[in-house]
Write a protein that holds these residues in place. Structure first.
Motif, short mmCIF file in Angstrom:
data_model
loop_
_atom_site.label_atom_id
_atom_site.label_comp_id
_atom_site.label_asym_id
_atom_site.label_seq_id
_atom_site.Cartn_x
_atom_site.Cartn_y
_atom_site.Cartn_z
N PRO A 101 1.23 31.75 -10.87
CA PRO A 101 1.64 32.64 -11.97
C PRO A 101 2.80 32.09 -12.79
O PRO A 101 2.85 32.28 -14.00
N ASP A 102 3.74 31.42 -12.13
CA ASP A 102 4.89 30.93 -12.89
C ASP A 102 4.48 29.79 -13.81
O ASP A 102 5.07 29.62 -14.88
N ILE A 103 3.46 29.04 -13.42
CA ILE A 103 3.00 27.97 -14.31
C ILE A 103 2.21 28.57 -15.48
O ILE A 103 2.35 28.13 -16.63
N ARG A 109 5.58 33.69 -2.79
CA ARG A 109 4.52 34.70 -2.90
C ARG A 109 3.12 34.11 -2.98
O ARG A 109 2.16 34.75 -2.57
N THR A 110 3.01 32.90 -3.56
CA THR A 110 1.67 32.34 -3.72
C THR A 110 1.41 31.22 -2.74
O THR A 110 0.65 31.39 -1.79
N LEU A 163 3.01 30.10 -0.24
CA LEU A 163 3.30 30.41 1.16
C LEU A 163 2.76 31.78 1.60
O LEU A 163 2.87 32.16 2.76
N GLU A 164 2.20 32.50 0.64
CA GLU A 164 1.61 33.83 0.91
C GLU A 164 2.55 34.78 1.65
O GLU A 164 2.12 35.56 2.48
N LEU A 165 3.83 34.67 1.34
CA LEU A 165 4.78 35.64 1.87
C LEU A 165 5.04 36.64 0.73
O LEU A 165 5.88 36.41 -0.13
N THR A 166 4.28 37.72 0.73
CA THR A 166 4.31 38.62 -0.42
C THR A 166 5.30 39.77 -0.26
O THR A 166 5.33 40.68 -1.09
N GLY A 167 6.10 39.71 0.80
CA GLY A 167 7.08 40.79 0.99
C GLY A 167 8.15 40.81 -0.09
O GLY A 167 8.61 41.88 -0.50
N SER A 168 8.56 39.66 -0.57
CA SER A 168 9.54 39.61 -1.66
C SER A 168 8.82 39.98 -2.95
O SER A 168 7.77 39.42 -3.25
N LYS A 169 9.40 40.89 -3.70
CA LYS A 169 8.68 41.44 -4.87
C LYS A 169 9.26 40.97 -6.18
O LYS A 169 10.46 40.72 -6.29
N TYR A 170 8.39 40.96 -7.19
CA TYR A 170 8.84 40.77 -8.56
C TYR A 170 9.09 42.13 -9.17
O TYR A 170 8.19 42.97 -9.19
#
Ligand code: FES
Ligand code: FES
Lengths: 727, 157
Positions: free
Chosen positions: A288-290, B29-30, B32-39
């Motif tokens: 997404p950032d790219i 989030r992508t 490493l698929e650690l999605t606990g940290s949010k945007y």
């Protein structure tokens, strides 16, 4: 910005407007054949429920579907004895995943932990119009309970057969049926190999009494653990193989027209996919950032009409462009009332645009496939999304499944599903799953703001202190909360437009339902005005209200809050900084008392204390209700003190939390709540009512502290200083 | 241009071949698929993306993956040890300190970070550091109670 199904939106908005009285949808149904559906559920005991119609029929008629049945919710006790509740409602923080499960658990005598809720999945749950703060418990509580009661009856029947004991000698506890001899048989043993389907008739639901053993005891949230460990999945956390993330080109203003787009530079970047489809220009990438970085390489020119409409000039515009008024309440004759009045006060109240600003921006992942399209979306209206997505794709609705993971806050703002429909279009275009997750700036830009609104009130009191007339006109906010409940012989309430859609000469961008729609504006105006009448009459604001109130529920809740606050009657302004306000929302009565401190030099208002009493009928989950009330008070401080969208024409100037200020820790007042204990009364809405009084209670407290009256929300330091200088 | 970046993530050494300018939040989030940290805002204004880097709370939306090379990163997923919740997490559950939950990972990590660095911190001191953490559901009152309880526990009283 607009969905093209106007009629549906109209019905939908109309329902919101009317406080959901008409929401129960008699045509609501499950989109597949009953037998298929029961097969899908598997073995065990299944209870199907249809919710009795409340009020006049006004369901959104759904196109493209033959509706075999009128199912709204159901309950399964699986072969393993596990209880699962299915509902099209979604969990966005209001706690219904807990309160609904609690009702099932208590009625079936099982542990709360063992009850599972399946919510907002259009393939597994029955059709539902959408989740809006205050209505779920009210409309879904009794049916779920009735279903659970029915399931229990089936279990007892089965047990009676197995144990050869008459039914009335059996009781249920801890997930099992017990007899007097100490024998017991678990639900799992009873349901094994069974395939029993019962449909509850309306009557059973209507007759469900409200005596329940553990109702009223607090239950901690079922979803708490996954939410503190980061395991809870929201729409943006779903991953699919090969998925791409999209960044979409946005105009600088709602009024802008794109004249030229050049995507050539972005196209050259490695791994970047570009989609250009008329109004939809997007760059996509595996990260997404790219994708966001690549969007910067897209060049575009826009045609921008000039406009001098802004947050200050909007009110004249609102008055000019409002449609004809509709009289929603009337009694006596205003002229007569005015004659009888000794004191007459006339005032105009203003309220700016307010953003929903949920912490989770609109997000969706769409995977468009020939056989079936799946969408994971942050939405309050999964079934509406399913239908719009099907229409957009030109397929039958059953070819689309919407799954709603946890939703990171909605407040009425996640209903139009624009982001999900964008994801659908893009997924179809690139043939891969696509996530659209709005940036905070996009979130502010496409939010459907609480509409800017104007309220004009003229009212007077007789020498006795009795309010003799009430002439109330509200422009563009809507009806909810406009009806006054004081005992006034001559009154008239006229509502000019709901203000929910931008139209010719209307709002310059989208507006919509915001937590307790219209009621914040109406209650701010009404309760400020009542306060002025009290002060003019030389009476304590609570005494004045009680003198003019016959409504028993309102008197009771007002007395409750006064008692909790240990209120000592004094006429305002007393210098104490104490204020009061009352209101009704979603069938719930609320009364607030606040204490503020005003810095006369800076104009800054610090709210020290807010006490809130609520009569919400039977309270299913007091812990959850309290949390909602505290949240309402704290969130309400935002629209009261700082929140207001600044704009020029269709260009929104607030794009993040640096300029759009929402409440934070340093604002936190002492908050005390009182929930009236009313076990015999039907449950009313609890997610929104406590927010409606916040504007007025703070305005009245500022007046009590300083003698300065504010007529415009939010009451920013500049406006407070100005009001102080006008005393 | 990809580079190899090595760092410690939730106690495990890892090596990642990644464009070093990419944002820490999105790599977490992508890749490493650690999605606990949010945007929540992308600009360091909401705290939803908070992680600890060498025990200091940082907004991962404002840092590149390069900036954590050779360092130790702790995310919300790394807080519970062998299934045992951390005192801050437990306190949030016990005090019902959440609603939609979207802000909660950032809240928990930030509060834990403050207490980790200074277990003597009073809850006021913790809250001062948490002024950046926004919660739209306005669960503040309960969060404050949770933090008071966690601070007490971590001080060992
Ligand atoms: S997303 Fe990083 S601070 Fe808001
Ligand atoms: S719990 Fe919803 S934003 Fe904090």
């Amino acid at each position: 910005m607009k969905d093209n199904s106007h009629s549906e939106i109209d019905v939908f908005d109309a329902c919101l407007e009317r406080n959901f009285q008409d929401i129960a949808n008699p045509e609501a149904a499950f989109p597949m054949d009953r037998r298929d559906f029961v097969k899908l559920l598997g073995a065990g005991i299944v209870i199907l429920v249809s919710i009795p119609r409340l009020g006049a029929q006004q369901g959104g008629r759904r196109r493209g579907q033959q509706l075999p049945d009128d199912l709204n919710a159901f309950l399964r006790i699986g072969e393993d004895g596990k209880v699962t509740g299915f509902t099209g409602k979604i969990e966005m923080g209001q706690g219904i995943v807990t309160s609904l499960a609690q009702m099932l658990a208590e009625q079936l005598d099982v542990e709360l932990d063992t009850v599972e809720m399946v919510m907002g999945d259009t393939d597994r749950c029955p059709w539902d119009m959408g989740t809006f703060g205050s209505m779920t418990t009210r409309f879904f509580g009794p049916p779920f309970r009735a279903a659970a009661a029915e399931a229990k009856a089936v279990l007892v029947e089965l047990a009676a057969e197995r144990l050869s004991v008459p039914r009335d000698q059996l009781r249920t506890a801890n997930g099992a049926v017990h007899d007097h001899a100490g024998r017991s048989i678990t639900y799992g043993e009873l349901t094994k190999g069974q395939r029993i389907v019962r449909k509850l008739d309306r009557k059973a639901v209507e007759d469900t009494p409200s005596e329940f053993t553990i109702t009223g005891k607090p239950a901690l949230r079922k979803d708490a653990k996954v939410k503190v460990t980061g395991e809870a999945l929201y729409a943006g956390d779903i991953r699919r193989p090969g998925m791409l993330y999209a960044s979409i080109l946005r105009p600088p203003s709602h009024a802008a027209k794109v004249t030229r787009v050049d995507t050539s530079a972005a196209r050259k970047q490695e791994g970047v996919h570009v989609v250009e489809q008329g109004d939809l220009v997007a760059v996509l990438h595996e990260y997404p950032d790219i994708a966001a970085r690549a969007l910067k390489a897209v060049k575009a020119d826009f045609d921008l009409p000039e406009s001098d409409l802004n947050q200050d000039t909007i009110f004249e515009h609102v008055l000019r462009s409002s449609p004809a008024g509709e009289t929603v309440a009337q009694g006596g004759t205003l002229a007569e009332g005015e004659q009888a009045a000794e004191q007459v006060i006339e005032a105009t109240y203003l309220d700016g645009y307010v953003a929903h600003a949920p912490m989770e921006p609109h997000t969706a992942l769409a995977d468009v496939q020939r056989e079936k399209t799946t969408i994971w979306a942050s939405t309050q209206t999964p079934f509406r999304l399913k239908e719009s997505a099907a229409r957009q794709l030109g397929v039958l609705p059953e070819k689309v499944r919407v799954i709603t993971p946890f939703v990171g806050g909605g407040f009425g703002g996640k209903t139009s599903n624009r982001q999900a429909l964008e994801a659908v279009r893009l997924s179809k275009a690139v043939g891969k799953p696509v996530q659209v997750a709005w940036t905070r700036a996009e979130e502010f830009f496409y939010d459907t703001f609480r509409p800017a609104a104007v309220v004009k009130i003229k009212a007077g009191t007789a020498a006795s202190g009795a309010i003799s007339f009430w002439d109330y006109r509200v422009y563009s906010a809507g009806q909810r909360g406009s009806e006054q409940y004081y005992d006034i012989p001559h009154h008239k309430t006229v509502v000019y437009g709901s203000g929910w859609r931008a139209g010719d000469g209307g709002h310059p961008f989208g507006t919509g339902a915001w937590r307790a729609p219209a009621n914040n504006t109406n209650t701010f105006a009404r309760e400020s005005h009542i306060d002025m009448l009290a002060a003019r009459a030389g009476l304590d604001p609570i005494e004045f209200r009680l003198q003019n109130l016959k409504d028993k529920r309102m008197r009771r809740v007002l007395e409750a809050v006064a008692e909790k606050a240990n209120w000592k009657p004094v006429k305002s302004p007393s210098g104490r900084g104490f204020g009061v306000a009352t209101g009704i929302d979603a069938g719930t009565y609320v009364a607030h008392i606040a204490e503020v401190q005003v810095n006369r030099r800076t104009g800054k208002v610090q709210v020290k204390r807010v006490i809130c009493a609520q009569d919400m009928g039977l309270c299913v989950n007091p812990a959850g209700a309290e949390l909602q009330m505290e949240g309402c008070v704290m969130m309400g401080l935002g629209y009261t003190l700082t929140e207001e969208i600044r704009f020029t024409g269709g260009a929104i100037h607030d794009s993040n939390f640096d300029t759009y200020k929402i409440p934070r820790f340093s604002w936190l007042p002492e908050i005390e709540t009182v929930i009236l204990d009313l076990k015999e009364d039907p449950a009313q809405g609890g997610g929104e009512p406590a927010i409606i009084c916040v504007g007025a209670v703070i305005a009245n407290s500022i007046f009590d502290a300083t003698g300065a009256r504010l007529f415009r929300l939010p009451m920013t330091p500049e406006r407070v200083k100005e009001a102080l200088s006008n005393i | 241009m990809k580079e190899t970046i090595q760092f410690k993530l939730n106690g495990q050494a890892i090596e990642l071949s990644v464009d070093p300018g990419r944002q820490l939040l999105w790599v977490l989030r992508t890749d490493l698929e650690l999605t606990g940290s949010k945007y929540g805002c992308g600009k360091g204004l909401c705290g939803a993306c908070t992680v600890l880097v060498d025990k200091q709370a940082v907004r991962s939306c404002r840092h590149s993956i390069r900036s954590v090379a050779g360092k130790e990163v702790l995310t919300i997923e790394g807080l519970a040890q062998k299934g045992e919740l951390n005192p801050v997490q437990r306190a949030f559950i016990e005090h019902d300190a959440l609603q939609c939950g979207f802000c909660i990972p950032g809240m928990v990590v930030n509060a834990y970070g403050v207490l980790l660095n200074n277990p003597r911190s009073s809850s006021e001191q913790v809250l001062k550091q948490m002024e950046v953490n926004l919660c739209r559901c306005a669960a503040h009152k309960r969060i404050v109670q949770a933090i008071e309880a966690a601070a007490k526990e971590m001080r060992g009283v």
